[in-house]
Design a protein around this motif. Structure first.
Motif, PDB file in Angstrom:
ATOM      1  N   LEU A  54      -7.971   4.142   5.826  1.00 52.73           N
ATOM      2  CA  LEU A  54      -7.002   2.995   5.784  1.00 52.73           C
ATOM      3  C   LEU A  54      -7.120   1.838   6.343  1.00 52.73           C
ATOM      4  O   LEU A  54      -6.959   0.785   5.697  1.00 52.73           O
ATOM      5  CB  LEU A  54      -5.590   3.699   6.275  1.00 52.73           C
ATOM      6  CG  LEU A  54      -4.462   2.715   6.127  1.00 52.73           C
ATOM      7  CD1 LEU A  54      -4.252   2.378   4.745  1.00 52.73           C
ATOM      8  CD2 LEU A  54      -2.981   3.273   7.001  1.00 52.73           C
TER       9      LEU A  54
ATOM     10  N   LEU B 134       0.850  -1.202   0.101  1.00 56.39           N
ATOM     11  CA  LEU B 134       0.021   0.076  -0.105  1.00 56.39           C
ATOM     12  C   LEU B 134       0.834   1.247  -0.006  1.00 56.39           C
ATOM     13  O   LEU B 134       1.814   1.407   0.913  1.00 56.39           O
ATOM     14  CB  LEU B 134      -0.828   0.114   1.349  1.00 56.39           C
ATOM     15  CG  LEU B 134      -2.145  -0.647   1.203  1.00 56.39           C
ATOM     16  CD1 LEU B 134      -2.121  -2.153   0.893  1.00 56.39           C
ATOM     17  CD2 LEU B 134      -3.228  -0.486   2.450  1.00 56.39           C
TER      18      LEU B 134
ATOM     19  N   MET C 293      -3.478   4.265  -1.621  1.00 58.87           N
ATOM     20  CA  MET C 293      -4.483   4.683  -0.648  1.00 58.87           C
ATOM     21  C   MET C 293      -4.348   6.423  -0.428  1.00 58.87           C
ATOM     22  O   MET C 293      -3.535   6.906  -1.334  1.00 58.87           O
ATOM     23  CB  MET C 293      -3.977   4.393   0.708  1.00 58.87           C
ATOM     24  CG  MET C 293      -2.501   4.607   1.086  1.00 58.87           C
ATOM     25  SD  MET C 293      -1.759   3.609   2.578  1.00 58.87           S
ATOM     26  CE  MET C 293      -1.416   4.871   3.701  1.00 58.87           C
TER      27      MET C 293
ATOM     28  N   GLN D 281      -9.821  -0.022   4.005  1.00 59.38           N
ATOM     29  CA  GLN D 281      -9.167  -0.765   2.898  1.00 59.38           C
ATOM     30  C   GLN D 281      -8.354  -1.838   3.255  1.00 59.38           C
ATOM     31  O   GLN D 281      -8.623  -2.894   2.653  1.00 59.38           O
ATOM     32  CB  GLN D 281      -8.162   0.549   2.434  1.00 59.38           C
ATOM     33  CG  GLN D 281      -7.767   0.303   1.084  1.00 59.38           C
ATOM     34  CD  GLN D 281      -7.015   1.359   0.294  1.00 59.38           C
ATOM     35  OE1 GLN D 281      -6.395   2.550   0.923  1.00 59.38           O
ATOM     36  NE2 GLN D 281      -6.823   1.152  -0.866  1.00 59.38           N
TER      37      GLN D 281
ATOM     38  N   ILE E 160       3.227  -1.450   3.901  1.00 56.57           N
ATOM     39  CA  ILE E 160       2.695  -0.089   3.879  1.00 56.57           C
ATOM     40  C   ILE E 160       4.338   0.865   3.729  1.00 56.57           C
ATOM     41  O   ILE E 160       5.058   0.845   4.345  1.00 56.57           O
ATOM     42  CB  ILE E 160       1.864   0.446   4.973  1.00 56.57           C
ATOM     43  CG1 ILE E 160       0.727  -0.156   4.821  1.00 56.57           C
ATOM     44  CG2 ILE E 160       1.626   1.814   4.832  1.00 56.57           C
ATOM     45  CD1 ILE E 160      -0.133   0.366   6.055  1.00 56.57           C
TER      46      ILE E 160
ATOM     47  N   GLN F 107       0.591   5.652  -1.065  1.00 59.20           N
ATOM     48  CA  GLN F 107      -0.078   6.838  -1.072  1.00 59.20           C
ATOM     49  C   GLN F 107      -0.331   7.481  -2.575  1.00 59.20           C
ATOM     50  O   GLN F 107       0.890   7.220  -3.379  1.00 59.20           O
ATOM     51  CB  GLN F 107       0.109   7.931  -0.141  1.00 59.20           C
ATOM     52  CG  GLN F 107       0.037   7.600   1.367  1.00 59.20           C
ATOM     53  CD  GLN F 107       0.155   8.831   2.213  1.00 59.20           C
ATOM     54  OE1 GLN F 107       0.799   9.913   1.744  1.00 59.20           O
ATOM     55  NE2 GLN F 107       0.012   8.756   3.247  1.00 59.20           N
TER      56      GLN F 107
ATOM     57  N   VAL G 281      -0.471   4.776  11.632  1.00 60.82           N
ATOM     58  CA  VAL G 281      -0.067   3.785  10.802  1.00 60.82           C
ATOM     59  C   VAL G 281       0.683   2.613  11.189  1.00 60.82           C
ATOM     60  O   VAL G 281       0.575   1.511  10.835  1.00 60.82           O
ATOM     61  CB  VAL G 281       0.642   4.414   9.363  1.00 60.82           C
ATOM     62  CG1 VAL G 281       1.251   3.395   8.479  1.00 60.82           C
ATOM     63  CG2 VAL G 281      -0.151   5.391   8.609  1.00 60.82           C
TER      64      VAL G 281
END
Length: 533
Positions: free
Chosen positions: A285, A225, A260, A288, A300, A227, A322
């Protein structure tokens, strides 16, 4: 043995003879009979099982193949075509431009756009000079990488020269060198927590590619994942991980990358406050992650501070959130510090702006060697290092841990620490904020400004208050006018409209920094007029 009795018995009789122990024929004889049998079987198929049609159920007949003609070309080198000028020191500007036009190819942009780039000849401090003697202040440390400016520390020159003359190359899988061991230990000592395992790729994109491979190998999962508002390198893997428009050139050839939304999107706001926006983005997030399947997500990958997308810190609590989600679902958290590592933002590492956070993997480059030599790093926590004690990493490169590049970087990092350059960058933040505030007051084309240490950015808008253009283009005429005005005013560096980065070398003095903002102020006068303000 005569073939006649065998052939008279036919196919079925032949099979009975082969399967009967008393048969006067064995496998050796069968091999000898193979050509005749092949003909017999073919005849049986063509004649005995076609119900009267010789081409129904017959042996397949392919098209006749004609090999394409080979057009030979002369692949020998004409030694007389090699110019003797290569062994002469001074080329005229006309010769250089001719060679550029004939042979040089650009990278991210069209080649013809580079035709009139300044021909740079020398440098001093934070300044560059072209073939006409014009001075430019390096306003973005080129690609945010020349962190120590252009006066190379003598210890760096000495170390590179010594390594070149004693042991210029060792392939990392065949031998070990002193500087690799020392560099790995030094980095482990200046990284917090248990980030103890070190690799040394050639550049930031390669480092991120290695980090992704490590996470996938460690977890046995595939998805990563990232951004939308991000950049992670120019390889196929790096661009597939990237969020901005450059991924369009590569993402169809790579799989497993899921985008994301950033807590700082470009066309809407999650909430009225930074903290609330971060909380909403975290909730989205986790939603998701649940729907992608936590057991399918390897990593991530986030820039600790968004770089080319606008020099944006993440909202308070977001990176901590996160980290917590990664812990909850067994996901590897990779911090991309390629641009902001080694003091750019006033902290040695960008993730140190978020209290209590230690990534599982840290990638960095650029400031590692101050761009004097190509080198990057990948640091991993002890649990990952332990895993690969017995399992192969599954990543490598010929120039990984190149001893000359390591010798350069080792002295650069020591210089950075000895002169406390991150603290200087932090001290310059006040001047950055003051000067950016003045630009906001003077120029209606500047909507917002941000600064962390010596990493800053302005958001440029048109007469309607909207971004002057999208990052993906097409280039707005006003953007092109500003780019020209900056060059005319001796301000050199990257310009990615609508974002105008301010990221000079970390050794810049306050007087030089104010000089840079003065040049930018004059350039923005041109931009204001170009957008009708």
């Amino acid at each position: 043995m005569s073939l006649l009795p065998v052939m008279k018995k036919g196919v079925h009789g032949m099979k009975r003879m082969a399967l009967t122990s008393r048969s006067p024929i064995d496998m050796v004889h069968l091999k000898k009979l193979a050509p005749a049998l092949s003909c017999m079987f073919s005849t049986a198929v063509d004649e005995g099982h076609t119900n009267g049609s010789p081409r129904v159920n017959a042996h397949h007949v392919p098209d006749a193949r004609t090999a394409p003609p080979f057009h030979a070309k002369d692949n020998q080198i004409d030694s007389s075509a090699i110019s003797r000028r290569h062994w002469e020191s001074d080329w005229s500007i006309e010769e250089l431009r001719a060679a550029q036009a004939k042979n040089v190819v650009a990278t991210w942009g069209p080649t013809k756009a580079t035709a009139n780039l300044p021909m740079l000849t020398h440098s001093e401090g934070v300044y560059l000079y072209d073939s006409d003697g014009k001075q430019y202040l390096d306003w973005t440390s080129q690609a945010v990488c020349t962190n120590l400016g252009y006066d190379v520390p003598p210890a760096v020159v000495e170390a590179v020269t010594k390594q070149l003359t004693t042991l210029p190359m060792v392939y990392g899988g065949l031998g070990m060198v002193e500087v690799r061991c020392r560099m790995a230990q030094l980095l482990s000592e200046i990284l917090p927590g248990d980030l103890t395992g070190l690799l040394f790729p050639c550049g930031g994109g390669e480092a991120n590619e290695a980090a992704i491979r490590i996470a996938r190998r460690y977890t046995g999962r595939q998805k990563v994942l990232t951004q939308y508002r991000s950049y992670h390198g120019g390889s196929t893997t790096g661009l597939a991980a990237t969020g901005d428009f450059r991924r369009w050139w590569a993402e169809s050839n790579a799989t497993g990358f899921i985008k994301m939304l950033s807590p700082n999107p470009t066309t809407f706001s999650w909430a009225d406050s930074e903290r609330a926006a971060g909380e909403m983005a975290l909730a989205a997030l986790e939603e998701q992650i649940i729907h992608e399947g936590p057991g399918t997500i390897a990593a991530i990958l986030l820039e600790s501070i968004i770089g080319s997308g606008g020099a944006l810190k993440h909202p308070p609590g977001y990176i901590q959130g996160v980290r917590a989600l990664c812990d909850k679902y067994g996901i590897v958290y990779i911090a991309d510090e390629v641009m902001v590592g080694f003091g750019r933002t006033g902290e040695l590492w960008g993730f140190q702006h978020y209290e209590g956070v230690i990534p599982d993997i840290v990638t960095s480059a650029k400031g590692l060697s101050a761009a004097y030599m190509p080198l990057a790093m990948v640091a991993m926590r002890q649990s990952l290092k332990d895993f690969f004690e017995d399992a192969p990493l599954g990543w490598g490169a010929t120039y990984q841990a190149h001893p000359v590049a390591l010798a350069c970087a080792y002295e650069c990092v020591k210089h950075l620490l000895e002169h406390n350059i991150p603290a200087h960058a932090k001290a310059m933040e006040a001047t950055m904020v003051e000067e950016m505030g003045a630009l906001l007051e003077r120029h209606p084309s500047v909507r917002q400004a941000r600064a962390a240490g010596l990493f800053g950015c302005l958001d440029l808008v048109d007469a309607d208050g909207q971004y002057v253009q999208q990052v993906s283009g097409p280039a707005a005429p006003a953007s092109m006018e500003l780019k020209k005005a900056m060059m005319d005013n001796g301000l050199f560096g990257l310009f990615r409209p609508p974002f105008l980065h301010c990221a000079p070398p970390l050794v810049i003095t306050e007087a030089e920094l104010r000089d840079g903002f003065s040049r930018l102020d004059r350039s923005l006068d041109t931009f204001d007029k170009a957008v009708g303000l």
